[in-house]
Design a protein around this motif. Sequence first.
Motif, PDB file in Angstrom:
ATOM      1  N   SER A  16       0.844  -1.192   0.000  1.00  0.00           N
ATOM      2  CA  SER A  16       0.000   0.000   0.000  1.00  0.00           C
ATOM      3  C   SER A  16       0.875   1.235   0.000  1.00  0.00           C
ATOM      4  N   ARG A  84       2.016   2.772 -11.044  1.00  0.00           N
ATOM      5  CA  ARG A  84       0.634   2.330 -11.158  1.00  0.00           C
ATOM      6  C   ARG A  84      -0.039   2.261  -9.798  1.00  0.00           C
ATOM      7  N   ARG A  85       0.697   1.796  -8.808  1.00  0.00           N
ATOM      8  CA  ARG A  85       0.123   1.694  -7.457  1.00  0.00           C
ATOM      9  C   ARG A  85      -0.205   3.087  -6.909  1.00  0.00           C
ATOM     10  N   ALA A  88      -3.148   4.633  -8.853  1.00  0.00           N
ATOM     11  CA  ALA A  88      -4.446   4.065  -8.484  1.00  0.00           C
ATOM     12  C   ALA A  88      -4.988   4.721  -7.223  1.00  0.00           C
ATOM     13  N   GLU A  89      -4.120   4.956  -6.245  1.00  0.00           N
ATOM     14  CA  GLU A  89      -4.587   5.588  -5.017  1.00  0.00           C
ATOM     15  C   GLU A  89      -5.015   7.033  -5.260  1.00  0.00           C
ATOM     16  N   ASP A  91      -6.110   8.320  -8.125  1.00  0.00           N
ATOM     17  CA  ASP A  91      -7.337   8.324  -8.923  1.00  0.00           C
ATOM     18  C   ASP A  91      -8.547   7.883  -8.119  1.00  0.00           C
ATOM     19  N   GLU A  92      -8.352   6.925  -7.209  1.00  0.00           N
ATOM     20  CA  GLU A  92      -9.480   6.340  -6.492  1.00  0.00           C
ATOM     21  C   GLU A  92      -9.856   7.109  -5.236  1.00  0.00           C
ATOM     22  N   THR A  93      -8.969   7.967  -4.757  1.00  0.00           N
ATOM     23  CA  THR A  93      -9.262   8.703  -3.522  1.00  0.00           C
ATOM     24  C   THR A  93      -9.198  10.215  -3.758  1.00  0.00           C
ATOM     25  N   ALA A  96     -10.982  11.144  -7.122  1.00  0.00           N
ATOM     26  CA  ALA A  96     -12.230  10.434  -7.410  1.00  0.00           C
ATOM     27  C   ALA A  96     -13.368  11.427  -7.613  1.00  0.00           C
ATOM     28  N   GLU A 137     -16.747  15.314 -13.345  1.00  0.00           N
ATOM     29  CA  GLU A 137     -15.398  14.733 -13.398  1.00  0.00           C
ATOM     30  C   GLU A 137     -14.520  15.155 -12.228  1.00  0.00           C
ATOM     31  N   PRO A 139     -13.319  16.086  -8.202  1.00  0.00           N
ATOM     32  CA  PRO A 139     -13.516  15.583  -6.841  1.00  0.00           C
ATOM     33  C   PRO A 139     -14.324  16.571  -6.014  1.00  0.00           C
ATOM     34  N   ARG A 182       1.454   8.490 -14.713  1.00  0.00           N
ATOM     35  CA  ARG A 182       0.953   7.688 -15.840  1.00  0.00           C
ATOM     36  C   ARG A 182       2.019   7.575 -16.932  1.00  0.00           C
TER      37      ARG A 182
END
Length: 213
Positions: A16, A84-85, A88-89, A91-93, A96, A137, A139, A182
Amino acid sequence: MSNLHPFPAAPAVPPSLPLPFDPAMAPALRSRMLRGALPEPLQRLLDRGQVGRHSRFTEDGFADVVEDWTPPDGVTPRHAALARRALAEIDETILAPAPANHLLGRVLALLSHFPAKATTPEVEQLLAMDWADDLGEFPAWAIDQAARRWRRTRKWRPSIAEIRTLCEEACAAERALAERLRAIAMAGERSGETGGGSASVRPVLASAMRRMR
C-alpha cells in the motif's frame, strides 16, 4: 519427505502507499507533502524528467499553455509498478469524482445565493442537473473550493464554464502529478516489453556467432 517450506518471495511492490492529503492546506504545501510521500525511486524520476510547454489553440484562438512532461531514460518495469500503485490511489481517492448527491447539493446551494429572476423551481432543478453533469469529473473537495471562492469573490451568478475553471485550478497540481505517474508507468511497461524481446534474442545471436567461428 521434508517438512520444510520454501520462503515466500518478496513482493515487488509495497502492499500500500498511504498518501497524505488535506485539501484545506495551501496548494504548494499540499503538493509537496503528496509528492514527498511517494517511493524514493519515483521521486527521483519526477525530479529528472523534462518539462516542455507549448501553446494550445481552439476555434476561438489562444486557449492556454500546455505542459508536456517526459520521463527520463532508465525507467524500469518496477518503476512502472510503483507508479501504477500510486496512480491508483490518487485516482481512487484524491481525484475520485464527487458523489452525485454531494455534487447536486453543492450546486443547488451555490445557485441559491444568486437567484435568477423569472425562473421556476423546476427549471432551477434542471439547471442544477446540467451543472452536475458538467462538473461530474471533479472531486468533491475541488468543487467545494470553487464554490467557496466564488461566493467570497463574486457578486453575480456564475456560469458553468467559470466554475469549471476554478475546479481545474483547484486540482491542477494533483492532476499534473497523476499524468506524470501515468507517463512513468507507460515508459516502464514499454521498456519491459523491449527488454524482454532483446533478452530473448541475445542468446540466439551469441550461439550463432560461436557456430560461425
